[in-house]
Design an enzyme around this catalytic site. Structure first.
Site, PDB file in Angstrom:
ATOM      1  N   HIS A  81      -1.649   6.974   7.895  1.00 33.01           N
ATOM      2  CA  HIS A  81      -0.769   7.953   7.241  1.00 33.01           C
ATOM      3  C   HIS A  81      -1.512   9.264   6.961  1.00 33.01           C
ATOM      4  O   HIS A  81      -0.928  10.343   7.036  1.00 33.01           O
ATOM      5  CB  HIS A  81      -0.231   7.417   5.915  1.00 33.01           C
ATOM      6  CG  HIS A  81       1.018   6.617   6.033  1.00 33.01           C
ATOM      7  ND1 HIS A  81       2.211   7.139   6.496  1.00 33.01           N
ATOM      8  CD2 HIS A  81       1.274   5.319   5.720  1.00 33.01           C
ATOM      9  CE1 HIS A  81       3.141   6.202   6.465  1.00 33.01           C
ATOM     10  NE2 HIS A  81       2.597   5.083   6.007  1.00 33.01           N
ATOM     11  N   HIS A  85      -3.176   0.817   8.229  1.00 30.34           N
ATOM     12  CA  HIS A  85      -1.849   1.424   8.112  1.00 30.34           C
ATOM     13  C   HIS A  85      -1.884   2.641   7.188  1.00 30.34           C
ATOM     14  O   HIS A  85      -1.377   3.717   7.537  1.00 30.34           O
ATOM     15  CB  HIS A  85      -0.869   0.374   7.585  1.00 30.34           C
ATOM     16  CG  HIS A  85       0.515   0.884   7.362  1.00 30.34           C
ATOM     17  ND1 HIS A  85       1.548   0.607   8.228  1.00 30.34           N
ATOM     18  CD2 HIS A  85       1.050   1.644   6.379  1.00 30.34           C
ATOM     19  CE1 HIS A  85       2.654   1.187   7.779  1.00 30.34           C
ATOM     20  NE2 HIS A  85       2.380   1.816   6.650  1.00 30.34           N
ATOM     21  N   GLU A  86      -2.467   2.484   6.003  1.00 29.23           N
ATOM     22  CA  GLU A  86      -2.471   3.585   5.032  1.00 29.23           C
ATOM     23  C   GLU A  86      -3.361   4.734   5.482  1.00 29.23           C
ATOM     24  O   GLU A  86      -3.019   5.906   5.312  1.00 29.23           O
ATOM     25  CB  GLU A  86      -2.875   3.089   3.645  1.00 29.23           C
ATOM     26  CG  GLU A  86      -1.976   2.012   3.063  1.00 29.23           C
ATOM     27  CD  GLU A  86      -0.486   2.321   3.074  1.00 29.23           C
ATOM     28  OE1 GLU A  86      -0.096   3.505   3.053  1.00 29.23           O
ATOM     29  OE2 GLU A  86       0.309   1.361   3.115  1.00 29.23           O
ATOM     30  N   GLN A  97       3.022   9.892   1.587  1.00 28.77           N
ATOM     31  CA  GLN A  97       4.293   9.208   1.365  1.00 28.77           C
ATOM     32  C   GLN A  97       4.964   9.635   0.064  1.00 28.77           C
ATOM     33  O   GLN A  97       6.143   9.370  -0.131  1.00 28.77           O
ATOM     34  CB  GLN A  97       4.097   7.692   1.377  1.00 28.77           C
ATOM     35  CG  GLN A  97       3.742   7.148   2.747  1.00 28.77           C
ATOM     36  CD  GLN A  97       3.593   5.660   2.698  1.00 28.77           C
ATOM     37  OE1 GLN A  97       2.531   5.137   2.381  1.00 28.77           O
ATOM     38  NE2 GLN A  97       4.676   4.969   3.004  1.00 28.77           N
ATOM     39  N   CYS A 150       7.093  -0.252   6.739  1.00 29.25           N
ATOM     40  CA  CYS A 150       6.600   0.906   5.992  1.00 29.25           C
ATOM     41  C   CYS A 150       7.676   1.376   5.026  1.00 29.25           C
ATOM     42  O   CYS A 150       8.852   1.457   5.389  1.00 29.25           O
ATOM     43  CB  CYS A 150       6.235   2.020   6.970  1.00 29.25           C
ATOM     44  SG  CYS A 150       5.590   3.505   6.203  1.00 29.25           S
ATOM     45  N   LEU A 151       7.260   1.730   3.812  1.00 27.80           N
ATOM     46  CA  LEU A 151       8.205   2.254   2.824  1.00 27.80           C
ATOM     47  C   LEU A 151       8.858   3.548   3.297  1.00 27.80           C
ATOM     48  O   LEU A 151       9.965   3.865   2.879  1.00 27.80           O
ATOM     49  CB  LEU A 151       7.497   2.486   1.487  1.00 27.80           C
ATOM     50  CG  LEU A 151       6.962   1.244   0.778  1.00 27.80           C
ATOM     51  CD1 LEU A 151       6.182   1.641  -0.473  1.00 27.80           C
ATOM     52  CD2 LEU A 151       8.081   0.275   0.448  1.00 27.80           C
ATOM     53  N   GLY A 156       0.831  -1.195   0.000  1.00 32.37           N
ATOM     54  CA  GLY A 156       0.000   0.000   0.000  1.00 32.37           C
ATOM     55  C   GLY A 156       0.863   1.241   0.000  1.00 32.37           C
ATOM     56  O   GLY A 156       2.075   1.178   0.253  1.00 32.37           O
TER      57      GLY A 156
END
Length: 170
Positions: free
Chosen positions: A135, A131-132, A51, A89-90, A46
């Site tokens: 953000h 999670h997304e 991000q 996480c990226l 995701g």
């Protein structure tokens, strides 16, 4: 489509509360395409708009063996159960941590054409949605880690551990 630069902690855009998208137009659809391309190139499940430097309420997700999809102005309206799972996480490369997430969620929002959607998700999909969407409110998974022993370095990075959590990491 073009891959975008993934923002890394401590970039301040990752801590801002994002604004709602008033309408799904061609610029939003282009951002969706670019985010999906970026997610694919980075190997993520995701990706949220902050991000890639955009303070907009937009996420993209792709489960293994499924098509990628976007949710505009996503909102979790129901959570059930709780489980502790490993998460990464990226925007926090080189680390993973144990966090508590719901077993299942129901999310509402708009699809990439601006039509209302409702998603019932369990396990990995529920985790990805939580999670997304976090953000979009400036929340990182590391914010849920109360014990620094539950944050693990998985490879070497140039990142300072203090950028991740307030407590010292062993």
């Amino acid at each position: 489509m073009a891959a975008l630069k993934v923002r890394i902690v401590p970039d301040p855009v990752l801590r801002k509360k994002c604004v709602r998208i008033p309408a799904v137009d061609s610029s939003v659809q282009q951002l969706i395409a670019d985010m999906i391309q970026t997610m694919h190139e980075e190997g993520g499940v995701g990706l949220a708009a902050p991000q890639v430097g955009k303070s907009l309420r937009l996420i993209v997700i792709q489960m293994p063996d499924d098509e990628a999809f976007a949710v505009v102005n996503p909102e979790i309206i129901k959570r059930e159960g709780e489980r502790e799972i490993m998460e990464g996480c990226l925007s926090i490369p080189g680390y993973q941590g144990l966090v508590k997430r719901a077993v299942s969620v129901i999310c509402k929002g708009l699809d990439s054409d601006g039509r209302p959607i409702r998603i019932k998700a369990v396990d990995l999909m529920a985790q990805a949605l939580e999670h997304e969407i976090d953000h979009l409110d400036g929340i990182l998974y590391t914010d849920y880690i109360e014990n620094p022993e539950k944050l693990f370095r998985i490879d070497s990075t140039d990142m300072e551990t203090s950028d991740l959590v307030d407590a010292p990491i062993k």
